[in-house]
Every structure is written in structure tokens, then in C-alpha cells.
Write a protein that holds these residues in place. Structure first.
Motif, PDB file in Angstrom:
ATOM      1  N   SER A  22     -14.401  17.907  32.215  1.00 20.47           N
ATOM      2  CA  SER A  22     -14.125  18.615  33.472  1.00 20.47           C
ATOM      3  C   SER A  22     -14.870  18.015  34.656  1.00 20.47           C
ATOM      4  CB  SER A  22     -14.498  20.094  33.339  1.00 20.47           C
ATOM      5  OG  SER A  22     -13.648  20.729  32.407  1.00 20.47           O
ATOM      6  N   THR A  26      -9.579  17.245  36.476  1.00 20.51           N
ATOM      7  CA  THR A  26      -9.230  18.647  36.715  1.00 20.51           C
ATOM      8  C   THR A  26      -8.348  19.142  35.575  1.00 20.51           C
ATOM      9  OG1 THR A  26      -9.322  18.296  39.107  1.00 20.51           O
ATOM     10  CG2 THR A  26      -8.141  20.248  38.317  1.00 20.51           C
ATOM     11  N   GLY A  36      -4.641  17.845  31.874  1.00 19.85           N
ATOM     12  CA  GLY A  36      -4.875  17.268  33.189  1.00 19.85           C
ATOM     13  C   GLY A  36      -4.261  15.884  33.265  1.00 19.85           C
TER      14      GLY A  36
END
Length: 594
Positions: A22, A26, A36
């Protein structure tokens, strides 16, 4: 392995993969997993998956995958030991040093050597031996402070000045050769690789001197010379000047061809300039850039080679989330003749403000490509207008956005003096042809299940597909529901037809005792990144937990059955076995022939 198992288990337990990923990507939750945009290849639709339960990542597009250590290795361009240290520092966990094969020790030693060599070259720049290089920098109008900021130096016009200086500091000749600073001649003698050159240390984003670029002071060849591939330097994975450009306040990065273009642009206030090291733009460099910007300006030379480099870069950046523009440097008139110029020339002759104006008016990638195609044809000739329409329609058909496709179709029609409707029909036909071609390729893959079952990397080819599918199944069950397995291994690693799957099975079985079954992160020190990616790929295949016990029984039966066949074939007379194989292929004497 390079680190004790108890330390790795503790490190992995403290390094949650969702938290780590993370900080780079994203992620949005979809069911049990998070998705993502993949940081390892160019895409606009998220196909990068992170599993909190399995503590693995897997991209359904490029097929990269692994545990948390693999992710740091890939995203930070680190070796396995360095990735472990990176995570350990983040988790505030002391690292027990145990570099048994000496590779990491040599790498750290080479980084120290490169740093000392860079200092030596910089000292030489200020010494009498650097007079020629200082004069060259004056001719190029590079200020002393800027030269210092980039760590520039001078390689003296001598055969072994660096060799003598570094050996006096305690570095061995073998270390100098490994770092690419010293070369051995045919007679076994050693001499400095860089002599009578401007030296440009290549500094990575962590501040380490990983290698060197250099330039001659006259018209001799080779004009440019870089460090060869070493433990610390890979030209595909570095960008000159990024260590400084990453701090820019500008919204984009300017990608140049030459190191001195970067220096001149930084000196003029464009501190967002970087350059590739004697290679075309690579996916690794794009990945590196994506950490700092989503806007790129391509500023290559305006000669044929520069245009080709621009085109290749645009193709590589196509369908990424980068916003890409092209800055086309105009030719300069010299004695009535138009000559090419690079960014360095433009700044010197036209000035900073002129470059700023060019930068703000730079065209996007499709505009550059359209101008390039139009320049190939005489658009006053009907046949050439038809040829232009055919080629430009193929270019426009690659635009996925329908609105964007329509806008540039209208422009292409105006350029060729054709009706918008005629050009639109041509683009639509080209778009349908491309879709049809892609659909047929997909259908061919889907109609060949055996080919689909084979691993993508050729180095991991399955010799016995039936056994390998069962072996994959056992690995999935062992990672998902180890409770169905007896205390002792139901099959041996030697029973596996695939050496890789057998190795993974052996490591997983041994690891059960640590209480970390179900995680594959510890395998990062045992498997190559390619092998780890293959493991995460096979883990994406469906495996029913409800019928796990029966599935395990069936898998064991298949593996043992195929093992008996291999053992039987091995005991056959080689000549008879070859004849039998030949007959089977031809269909002689069997039902196929009948």
C-alpha cells in the motif's frame, strides 16, 4: 539460506504485505483480495492482486508474484539480502549477518569502492591532472558548482593511476576488476578502464554510486563509455540524474538521451531531467519513474535515431497511466544549413526561456506520431494520400478511448484533405481488424489447453504434463489445507516429474514444523523471482477445499502412476524405446493407423 530461519519467520510476521504494498500501490478491496494498478508493467485496468490471507501478490497481466520479500526486491530493485535488510529496518528488527556465499559482502565492498573511486576522480578534477577536463567543462559552459553537485571527476591520462590509488586504500585487484574499473589485457596485465575522460558517477535513488559514465575530451572513439554490467550496476535499471530529479517541484520528468543534456538542463533550472544510460527506455526505468511522477516529457535529439527512440518509448508507454508529451527540438541554422541539436545545444543557443516555451507547448505522443507519419508522404499526390490514410488509420486504431480516436481522426482527415466520414470509416475498419486479430489469438490459446497448462517461462517447462498438474494440486492443498496431510509426506519430492515443483514441495514440507504453513514468503531465499511468480500463478488456479481429501488421493495416485511409467521407460532398452516412440508418432501398428 543467507539468514536464519527463525529471523526470516519473525521478519515476515512483522511485515504485512498489504501494509508494504500500500505504500507503493493504491489498493481497493474486491472480495477477499485487494486490487490495484500493477507497478511492474504498464496497464490502465487493475490486474494486480494482493491476498492478505496468503500474504502474496500476483499480477494477472504480467504474471509477476511472490511474497513480501519478492515485492521489495522487485519494486526497490534490490538483491534478496538487501530486501531483507530493507524490511528489517522498517520493522526495527536487528539483522543477523550471515552472508555465506560472499555475494552480498562483495556487493557492499563494490559500492564502497565505487564511492572511493568517485572521490578520487573528483579530486583529480581539481588537481593539475584534471586541467584537460576542466577546460572541456569550460567549453561546455558547465559551472564548477554544478559539476560538484553531479560529482563529476577526471580520469587522468595514465594507464594505472586509479589502480594504484585504490590498491593503496586496501582494495584488491579482483575487486577492481569485478567493479568494472580495471581491465585485464591479453598478457594478464591490468590497466584503468577509464583514462583521459570526463567521469560522471551514476548515483541511484538511495545515494549509492553504482557505476560510471564517461566522455572523451576530443573526437576519439568510443565517445561515451559506461561501466559494464556488475553486481551494483545494470543500465536497464538506472536513470542518470534521478537521485537529484526525484526532489523536483515540477509536475513532470524530462527524459533525455545524454548525461550532459541532463547536466545542462539542471544548470538552467530544469531539475526534473533524467537520462537512460546508453540504452532505449526500458520497463524497469518506467517502473522507477512511476514512483515520482505520472507525467513524462520525451526530449530526444531531433535526428533519425532520436525520432526512432521517441517512437519506441511511446510504444512502451502506450496504455500506461503516464501522461506523455514529446518536446521536438527545432533544427538550428549554421552557415545556411539546418543542423540537428540536442537539449544542451538548444539551451546554449536559444536560452532557458526558449526551452521553457518549448516545454509548455510540447505535443502529446499521438500528435508526434501523426506528424511523423504525415512527413513520410506527399499529400498532394492521390496515391500517397491513400497510403497515408491506410497507415494513419492503423495508428489511430490503437487508441482505446473512443473520444480521443474521433478527435484525431478528424485531424487526420484535415491533413490528408479527405472527408471526415471517409477517414472515420478507414479507422473503424482498422479498429475492427485489430480486434479480430486479438480475438483469434485468444481463441487459439484457449483451444490449446496443453499449451495453456505449460508455464510461460521456457526455463520451467513441464516434461510430464499429467504428473505436473497433480504436483501443482498437491502444492495448492498443502498451502490451503495442510490438515488433510498425514504426519509423514504422502509422496517424496523425488517422485515429482518437475524439479521445481519437487523443490517447492520439499521446502514447504520442511517448513511445516515452524508453524508458518500457508505462507510462501520464506521461499524468496530459495526460489528465483521467476520461480516465485510461477508458484503464485499456479496458486490462482481453482482448488476445492470441500473435496480436498479425495483430490489429494487422486493427485498422489497420478504422481505415483507417472513415476512408475518413467521408471519402466528408464529400464527399457534405449533402442527399443526409441523405435517404440517413433512408431507411436507415426501411428504404425496401432489403432490410430487402423
Amino acid at each position: 539460506m543467507a539468514f536464519p530461519q527463525h529471523f526470516l519467520d519473525e521478519l515476515i510476521a512483522r511485515s504485512d504485505i498489504v501494509d508494504i504494498v500500500s505504500s507503493y500501490v493504491t489498493l481497493n478491496r474486491k472480495g477477499a483480495n485487494l486490487f490495484g494498478l500493477c507497478p511492474f508493467h504498464n496497464e490502465k485496468t487493475p490486474s494486480f492482486s494482493v491476498s492478505p490471507d496468503k500474504q502474496i501478490y500476483h499480477c494477472f497481466g504480467c504474471k509477476k508474484g511472490g511474497g513480501v520479500i519478492n515485492f521489495i526486491m522487485e519494486i526497490e530493485n534490490l538483491s534478496y539480502p538487501d530486501a531483507v535488510r530493507f524490511l528489517a529496518q522498517r520493522a526495527n528488527l536487528p539483522v543477523p549477518e550471515d552472508d555465506r556465499d560472499g555475494t552480498e559482502k562483495l556487493r557492499r565492498r563494490m559500492l564502497a569502492l565505487n564511492k572511493d573511486a568517485a572521490r578520487y576522480y573528483h579530486q583529480m578534477l581539481l588537481a593539475p591532472e584534471g586541467a584537460g577536463v576542466r577546460a572541456y567543462l569550460n567549453r561546455r559552459e558547465i559551472r564548477r558548482g554544478v559539476a560538484t553537485r553531479f560529482g563529476m571527476g577526471a580520469a587522468p591520462d595514465a594507464w594505472d593511476s586509479l589502480l594504484r590509488a585504490m590498491t593503496q586504500k586496501g582494495y584488491s585487484k579482483a575487486e577492481l576488476i569485478s567493479a568494472g574499473l580495471v581491465v585485464k589485457n591479453k598478457n594478464g596485465g591490468l590497466y584503468d578502464k577509464f583514462r583521459n575522460r570526463l567521469m560522471l558517477p551514476v548515483i541511484d535513488v538511495r545515494g549509492d554510486v553504482v557505476g560510471f559514465g564517461s566522455r572523451v575530451l576530443d573526437k576519439s572513439e568510443p565517445k561515451y563509455m559506461n561501466t559494464t554490467e556488475t553486481l551494483t550496476y545494470s543500465k536497464r535499471r538506472v536513470l542518470y540524474g534521478l537521485n537529484l530529479a526525484k526532489k523536483t517541484k515540477r509536475p513532470n520528468m524530462i527524459l533525455c538521451e545524454g548525461n550532459l543534456d541532463v547536466v545542462t538542463l539542471h544548470q538552467a533550472g530544469f531539475d526534473n531531467a533524467v537520462a537512460s544510460m546508453g540504452t532505449a527506455l526500458t520497463t524497469e526505468q518506467i517502473r522507477l519513474l512511476s514512483r515520482y511522477t505520472k507525467e513524462l516529457v520525451l526530449c530526444y535529439d531531433n535526428d533519425t535515431a532520436g525520432q526512432l527512440a521517441t517512437q519506441r518509448a511511446l510504444e512502451l508507454l502506450n496504455n500506461t497511466d503516464f501522461s506523455v508529451k514529446v518536446l521536438r527540438l527545432p533544427r538550428r541554422m549554421v552557415d545556411g544549413e539546418a543542423v540537428k541539436q540536442d537539449a544542451d545545444d538548444f539551451i546554449k543557443f536559444q536560452g532557458r526561456d526558449a526551452f521553457e516555451n518549448l516545454l509548455s507547448g510540447s505535443e502529446n505522443g499521438i500528435e508526434f506520431r501523426m506528424a511523423q507519419v504525415a512527413g513520410k508522404y506527399d499529400l498532394h499526390d492521390d496515391q500517397q494520400r491513400i497510403a497515408y490514410a491506410t497507415e494513419i488509420s492503423t495508428v489511430l486504431s490503437r487508441l482505446e478511448n473512443a473520444v480521443e480516436r474521433e478527435i484525431y481522426t478528424v485531424r487526420a482527415a484535415e491533413t490528408a484533405k479527405l472527408t471526415t466520414e471517409a477517414m472515420r470509416l478507414e479507422v473503424q475498419r482498422a479498429f475492427r481488424r485489430r480486434q479480430s486479430k486479438e480475438r483469434k489469438m485468444t481463441e487459439r490459446r484457449e483451444l490449446n489447453p496443453a499449451a495453456n497448462a505449460q508455464p510461460v517461462p521456457r526455463s520451467i517447462h513441464y516434461e510430464n504434463l499429467r504428473s505436473a498438474m497433480a504436483e501443482e494440486g498437491i502444492l495448492r492443498l498443502l498451502l490451503r489445507d495442510e490438515g488433510i496431510f498425514p504426519p509423514e509426506p504422502p509422496v517424496q519430492p523425488e517422485d515429482f516429474s518437475s524439479p521445481l515443483l519437487g523443490k517447492i514441495y520439499r521446502e514447504l514440507w520442511h517448513h511445516r514444523e515452524t508453524g508458518h504453513a500457508g505462507s510462501i514468503a520464506f521461499l524468496s531465499g530459495v526460489l528465483t523471482p521467476e520461480e516465485m511468480s510461477h508458484l503464485t500463478t499456479l496458486l490462482q488456479k481453482p482448488e476445492s477445499v470441500a473435496g480436498a481429501e479425495q483430490a489429494l488421493h487422486d493427485y498422489i495416485h497420478v504422481i505415483q502412476d507417472e513415476k512408475r511409467k518413467r521408471d519402466g521407460a528408464a529400464s527399457e532398452d534405449p533402442l527399443l524405446a526409441a523405435m517404440k516412440q517413433f512408431k507411436d508418432k507415426k501411428g504404425y501398428g496401432g489403432k490410430q493407423h487402423e
